[in-house]
Design an enzyme around this catalytic site. Structure first.
Site, PDB file in Angstrom:
ATOM      1  N   CYS A  24       2.444  -0.398 -19.734  1.00 60.87           N
ATOM      2  CA  CYS A  24       2.796   0.516 -18.644  1.00 60.87           C
ATOM      3  C   CYS A  24       1.851   1.719 -18.543  1.00 60.87           C
ATOM      4  O   CYS A  24       1.945   2.510 -17.613  1.00 60.87           O
ATOM      5  CB  CYS A  24       4.233   1.000 -18.791  1.00 60.87           C
ATOM      6  N   HIS A  68       4.191   2.906  -0.619  1.00 62.02           N
ATOM      7  CA  HIS A  68       2.759   2.599  -0.655  1.00 62.02           C
ATOM      8  C   HIS A  68       1.921   3.797  -1.119  1.00 62.02           C
ATOM      9  O   HIS A  68       0.904   4.135  -0.516  1.00 62.02           O
ATOM     10  CB  HIS A  68       2.280   2.051   0.698  1.00 62.02           C
ATOM     11  N   GLU A 107      13.522  -0.853 -10.832  1.00 66.05           N
ATOM     12  CA  GLU A 107      12.087  -1.146 -10.853  1.00 66.05           C
ATOM     13  C   GLU A 107      11.841  -2.641 -10.731  1.00 66.05           C
ATOM     14  O   GLU A 107      10.855  -3.070 -10.142  1.00 66.05           O
ATOM     15  CB  GLU A 107      11.466  -0.684 -12.176  1.00 66.05           C
TER      16      GLU A 107
END
Length: 118
Positions: A24, A68, A107
């Site tokens: 991550c 985005h 997530e």
């Protein structure tokens, strides 16, 4: 009574404070699933707590800030873990929706966070 509405947005992030070698720490993205839960009394004339289209319009600018984007570049989200992102969303949405009871932010389909405020 509690109503809810579901939103999605796509964003990239990396976690700068995890150990070297943690996957991550690398730039990666998610399709986030956000559900807002709002509590209130059913309005007698309308028969609802809040019009879902009004709820969508209230939340749209916040989703627009996230969708985005590279979350790390948003002020206050330099370390955008799910927990810190949920807190950030809460702080943006709660003043606009006083009846906000909790948010659920996923997530992935199998991992996420539920936040009920401070």
């Amino acid at each position: 009574m509690i109503i809810y509405q579901h939103f999605t947005f796509d964003a990239a992030h990396f976690l700068p404070h995890v150990p070297e070698g943690h996957k991550c720490r690398n730039l990666h993205g998610h399709t986030y699933h956000l559900t807002l839960y709002i509590t209130g009394d059913v309005l007698e004339q309308e028969g609802w707590i809040l019009d879902f289209s009004d709820l969508k319009a209230i939340v749209a600018p916040v989703i627009g800030m996230l969708d985005h984007t590279l979350l790390n570049n948003i002020e206050g989200l330099e370390n955008p873990t799910a927990e810190l992102l949920a807190t950030w969303i809460w702080k943006k949405v709660k003043p606009l929706l006083p009846g906000l009871k909790k948010i659920e932010l996923k997530e992935t389909p199998s991992s996420g966070v539920i936040y009920e405020g401070e």
